[in-house]
Design a protein around this motif. Structure first.
Motif, mmCIF file in Angstrom:
data_model
loop_
_atom_site.group_PDB
_atom_site.id
_atom_site.type_symbol
_atom_site.label_atom_id
_atom_site.label_comp_id
_atom_site.label_asym_id
_atom_site.label_seq_id
_atom_site.Cartn_x
_atom_site.Cartn_y
_atom_site.Cartn_z
ATOM 1 N N LEU A 277 -1.511 32.063 62.804
ATOM 2 C CA LEU A 277 -2.959 32.137 63.403
ATOM 3 C C LEU A 277 -3.679 32.978 62.139
ATOM 4 O O LEU A 277 -5.112 32.766 62.142
ATOM 5 N N ALA A 278 -2.979 33.770 61.517
ATOM 6 C CA ALA A 278 -3.763 34.383 60.192
ATOM 7 C C ALA A 278 -4.316 33.365 59.234
ATOM 8 O O ALA A 278 -5.488 33.307 58.861
ATOM 9 N N ILE A 279 -3.535 32.293 59.114
ATOM 10 C CA ILE A 279 -4.106 31.221 58.187
ATOM 11 C C ILE A 279 -5.093 30.449 58.935
ATOM 12 O O ILE A 279 -6.086 30.039 57.986
ATOM 13 N N LEU A 280 -4.897 30.252 60.143
ATOM 14 C CA LEU A 280 -5.854 29.325 60.863
ATOM 15 C C LEU A 280 -7.333 30.146 60.884
ATOM 16 O O LEU A 280 -8.167 29.288 60.281
ATOM 17 N N GLY A 281 -7.434 31.334 61.061
ATOM 18 C CA GLY A 281 -8.513 32.162 61.004
ATOM 19 C C GLY A 281 -9.216 32.260 59.765
ATOM 20 O O GLY A 281 -10.335 32.013 59.474
ATOM 21 N N ALA A 282 -8.386 32.469 58.510
ATOM 22 C CA ALA A 282 -8.960 32.289 57.232
ATOM 23 C C ALA A 282 -9.450 30.926 57.027
ATOM 24 O O ALA A 282 -10.593 30.826 56.500
#
Length: 233
Positions: free
Chosen positions: A188-193
């Motif tokens: 999720l953190a990667i997707l948000g970035a």
């Protein structure tokens, strides 16, 4: 005399596929991860979790594709209805429509004479296009595309759902819930970035926003699942 053209690619041109892709991937990660965590908290076996994950991937991707297509197609229908209405008005009351277009340009900062001249020239070139863009707000860069939205959403959901599936396959039986959650939060953190990067906004804010809401959904699902007691088969 040579002429050079300065071409700019604006982020708004990515709206059609980016919104659907981010929504699909986000939903794929959060919904399937939350589903797995809820099932794991209830005491389900890894085999059951894997089957649940596959079922969630298939049903979720199908649902996202159908939902996106119907939603965006409804938007297309509204746009087409507005364009038909505007085309009829241009035939019935061309002078009134010209004045309407002139007033739009006056409100945007042009003086009355220049606004009228701009309205006349744009009307002569393509009256319906001018009204669609400046009166209704329909532009080719942001026009709805149902098939593109449906495909982007379904594909992104499937990719997002692969993360919890991979987590189940690599994690030991007793640590499935923890590994699934860690992988889910990281993805999720990667997707948000990535969504922030493609949208031209802050990668940190995008990552933080998606991650926080994902964690809330996962913890809530785990809590609900813990209320049930399923004996592994």
């Amino acid at each position: 005399m040579s002429h050079s053209y300065h071409l700019e690619k604006h982020y708004i041109q990515r709206t059609g596929w980016l919104r659907a892709a981010v929504l699909g991937a986000n939903d794929g990660i959060i919904s399937v991860t939350s589903l797995i965590m809820g099932m794991a908290a209830s005491g389900a076996s890894s085999h059951t979790l894997l089957i649940t994950c596959i079922a969630g991937l298939i049903s979720g991707a199908s649902s996202m594709a159908a939902g996106e297509y119907i939603s965006v197609k409804s938007q297309v229908d509204i746009e087409e209805a507005d364009l038909d209405m505007e085309a009829r008005e241009l035939k019935r009351h061309p002078e009134h429509e010209l004045k309407e277009l002139t007033q739009i340009y006056i409100k945007r900062g042009l003086n009355a004479e220049l606004a009228h001249e701009v309205a006349v020239q744009l009307t002569a070139n393509n009256a319906l296009e001018a009204h669609a863009r400046d009166e209704i707000g329909i532009h080719e860069n942001t026009a709805a595309n149902p098939l593109q939205a449906a495909g982007s959403s379904a594909l992104a959901f499937s990719v997002g759902a692969l993360f919890p599936m991979f987590s189940i396959l690599i994690s030991p039986e007793h640590y499935v819930s923890s590994v699934v959650m860690i992988v889910g939060i990281s993805s999720l953190a990667i997707l948000g970035a990535l969504s922030g990067h493609f949208a031209g906004t802050s990668k940190f804010k995008g990552s933080l926003r998606v991650t926080i809401w994902g964690i809330i959904a996962m913890l809530f699902s785990a809590w609900i699942g813990s209320l049930f007691n399923v004996n592994p088969i």
